[in-house]
Structure formats: structure tokens, C-alpha cells
Design an enzyme around this catalytic site. Sequence first.
Site, PDB file in Angstrom:
ATOM      1  CG  HIS A 129      -1.834   1.149   1.354  1.00  0.00           C
ATOM      2  ND1 HIS A 129      -3.136   1.145   0.894  1.00  0.00           N
ATOM      3  CD2 HIS A 129      -1.644   2.374   1.901  1.00  0.00           C
ATOM      4  CE1 HIS A 129      -3.696   2.318   1.153  1.00  0.00           C
ATOM      5  NE2 HIS A 129      -2.822   3.091   1.768  1.00  0.00           N
ATOM      6  CD  GLU A 130       1.834   3.598   3.755  1.00  0.00           C
ATOM      7  OE1 GLU A 130       2.083   4.705   3.234  1.00  0.00           O
ATOM      8  OE2 GLU A 130       0.800   3.395   4.427  1.00  0.00           O
ATOM      9  CG  HIS A 133       0.176   6.239  -0.336  1.00  0.00           C
ATOM     10  ND1 HIS A 133      -0.958   6.660  -0.997  1.00  0.00           N
ATOM     11  CD2 HIS A 133      -0.259   5.691   0.839  1.00  0.00           C
ATOM     12  CE1 HIS A 133      -2.036   6.372  -0.254  1.00  0.00           C
ATOM     13  NE2 HIS A 133      -1.634   5.780   0.870  1.00  0.00           N
ATOM     14  CG  HIS A 139      -6.371   6.355   0.227  1.00  0.00           C
ATOM     15  ND1 HIS A 139      -6.380   7.166   1.334  1.00  0.00           N
ATOM     16  CD2 HIS A 139      -5.342   5.486   0.399  1.00  0.00           C
ATOM     17  CE1 HIS A 139      -5.394   6.797   2.144  1.00  0.00           C
ATOM     18  NE2 HIS A 139      -4.746   5.789   1.594  1.00  0.00           N
TER      19      HIS A 139
HETATM   20  N1  TQI Z   1      -1.544   5.346   6.995  1.00  0.00           N
HETATM   21  C1  TQI Z   1      -2.245   6.172   6.097  1.00  0.00           C
HETATM   22  C2  TQI Z   1      -2.221   5.535   4.679  1.00  0.00           C
HETATM   23  O1  TQI Z   1      -1.138   5.123   4.245  1.00  0.00           O
HETATM   24  C3  TQI Z   1      -1.606   7.534   6.024  1.00  0.00           C
HETATM   25  C4  TQI Z   1      -2.340   8.387   5.058  1.00  0.00           C
HETATM   26  C5  TQI Z   1      -3.563   8.912   5.210  1.00  0.00           C
HETATM   27  C6  TQI Z   1      -1.914   8.768   3.767  1.00  0.00           C
HETATM   28  N2  TQI Z   1      -3.920   9.606   4.088  1.00  0.00           N
HETATM   29  C7  TQI Z   1      -2.929   9.515   3.214  1.00  0.00           C
HETATM   30  C8  TQI Z   1      -0.766   8.524   3.048  1.00  0.00           C
HETATM   31  C9  TQI Z   1      -2.839  10.040   1.917  1.00  0.00           C
HETATM   32  C10 TQI Z   1      -0.655   9.051   1.775  1.00  0.00           C
HETATM   33  C11 TQI Z   1      -1.701   9.780   1.221  1.00  0.00           C
HETATM   34  O2  TQI Z   1      -3.260   5.475   4.075  1.00  0.00           O
HETATM   35  S1  TQI Z   1      -2.259   4.077   7.715  1.00  0.00           S
HETATM   36  C12 TQI Z   1      -3.586   1.251   5.316  1.00  0.00           C
HETATM   37  C13 TQI Z   1      -4.898   0.772   4.855  1.00  0.00           C
HETATM   38  C14 TQI Z   1      -2.347   2.788   6.584  1.00  0.00           C
HETATM   39  C15 TQI Z   1      -3.534   2.328   6.160  1.00  0.00           C
HETATM   40  O3  TQI Z   1      -1.350   3.673   8.731  1.00  0.00           O
HETATM   41  O4  TQI Z   1      -3.568   4.441   8.125  1.00  0.00           O
HETATM   42  C16 TQI Z   1      -2.458   0.628   4.928  1.00  0.00           C
HETATM   43  C17 TQI Z   1      -1.193   2.168   6.198  1.00  0.00           C
HETATM   44  F1  TQI Z   1      -5.150   1.192   3.660  1.00  0.00           F
HETATM   45  F2  TQI Z   1      -4.957  -0.510   4.770  1.00  0.00           F
HETATM   46  F3  TQI Z   1      -5.814   1.154   5.668  1.00  0.00           F
HETATM   47  C18 TQI Z   1      -1.236   1.084   5.348  1.00  0.00           C
HETATM   48 CL1  TQI Z   1      -2.515  -0.788   3.940  1.00  0.00          CL
HETATM   49 ZN    ZN Z   2      -2.996   5.035   2.163  1.00  0.00          ZN
END
Ligand code: TQI
Ligand code: ZN
Length: 172
Positions: A129-130, A133, A139
Site C-alpha cells: 500500500h505505501e 503512495h 486512495h
Molecule cells: N496510513 C495512512 C495511509 O497510508 C496515512 C495516510 C492517510 C496517507 N492519508 C494519506 C498517506 C494520503 C498518503 C496519502 O493510508 S495508515 C492502510 C490501509 C495505513 C492504512 O497507517 O492508516 C495501509 C497504512 F489502507 F490498509 F488502511 C497502510 Cl494498507
Molecule cells: Zn494510504
Amino acid sequence: LYAYFPGNPTWPSWKRDLTYALVSTSAVSIDTSVLRTVFARAFGRWSAATTLTFTETDSVSDADIQIGFYSGDHGDEEPFDGVLGTLAHAFSPTDGRFHLDAAEQWVADGDVTQASSNVAVDLESVAVHEIGHLLGLGHSSVEEAIMYPTIKTKTRKVELTSDDVDGIQNLY
Ligand code: TQI
Ligand code: ZN
Ligand code: ZN
């Protein structure tokens, strides 16, 4: 449907071979060799769908992408929050920072769906996922997609869906 960051930032067209470095892993109790394998697999899922390549480097200063585990305040405007909540964050192209919350109970090999803890988090799922980004994906509204904004704990979700593939192929 997939989404991009405002302004559709991407890595430039002359840079299709990206490097990454593990810059801070001492705050996590997983062997570096295991971490290397997990991140290589996660990057491989995106390189399989694009003409991008990802190579690990020991030279932090040369690396396009810097990966590290940190707890709480760690020098950017987005402190980590302990167990669950925020698991990790990554910045849009071409920043390259990819930070993981060292307070999570990361599962790097074993089967997270069989973990006895209710707060176990699958490292590869979060990494895939990261990396999305880091490459410029925001998303998705498709619940099965890697880039969907929520994941259940004790879930392994590592396969790109056609939505993720369409999103990345329209960028690169
Ligand atoms: N971290 C958020 C995410 O990676 C951080 C974030 C929020 C973000 N809005 C963003 C990053 C916009 C970039 C752009 O989405 S998290 C998931 C998931 C997170 C969440 O820790 O909440 C995953 C990290 F999608 F599964 F909920 C990894 Cl896989
Ligand atoms: Zn994300
Ligand atoms: Zn950070």
C-alpha cells in the site's frame, strides 16, 4: 476507482530504475534479512505491473526511497501513535520517505491471519500500500484494491487488483 495526488506527481520519465535503502530498522525486532525479503517482494508486485524496477542499495544518500521504523515523534509533522491507528505513512513522488510505526506488532513471515494477537499487522500488506503512495497513487474507492484506505487487522492483502494496475499503468 483509483486516484492520484493533487497535481498527479510522478517519478520523472528518465528515472524508471528506482533504488531503496533500509535506513532505520533497530526499533523493530525483525531480522534485517527478513525485512529485506518482505520489502523486495512488495516492490516486486509493482515492478511486475510496470516498467519500473526497484533495487535495494546500502547507500542511503543515493537511495530514491528511504525506509525506516520509528516511534512517536520522528522529525516530520506526522508523529506515530502507538499500537494500531496509523501504521505507516509514505510521501508522494518524489519525496521517497516511507516510515513505519515501530510500535506495531509487525508480522513479517508467518501467517498474520493465524496470529494469536488481535493487533498483529502484516508488513507486506502495508508495504504494498505505501509503495503505491510513493509511486503517486492516492486512495481507491474499490474495497478490494490495495489502495483502499482501510484494512482489517490480521488480514493479508498483497495482490494488486485490476484497479491498482490500471492506476499505476496510467501514470507510468
Ligand atoms: N496510513 C495512512 C495511509 O497510508 C496515512 C495516510 C492517510 C496517507 N492519508 C494519506 C498517506 C494520503 C498518503 C496519502 O493510508 S495508515 C492502510 C490501509 C495505513 C492504512 O497507517 O492508516 C495501509 C497504512 F489502507 F490498509 F488502511 C497502510 Cl494498507
Ligand atoms: Zn494510504
Ligand atoms: Zn514519518
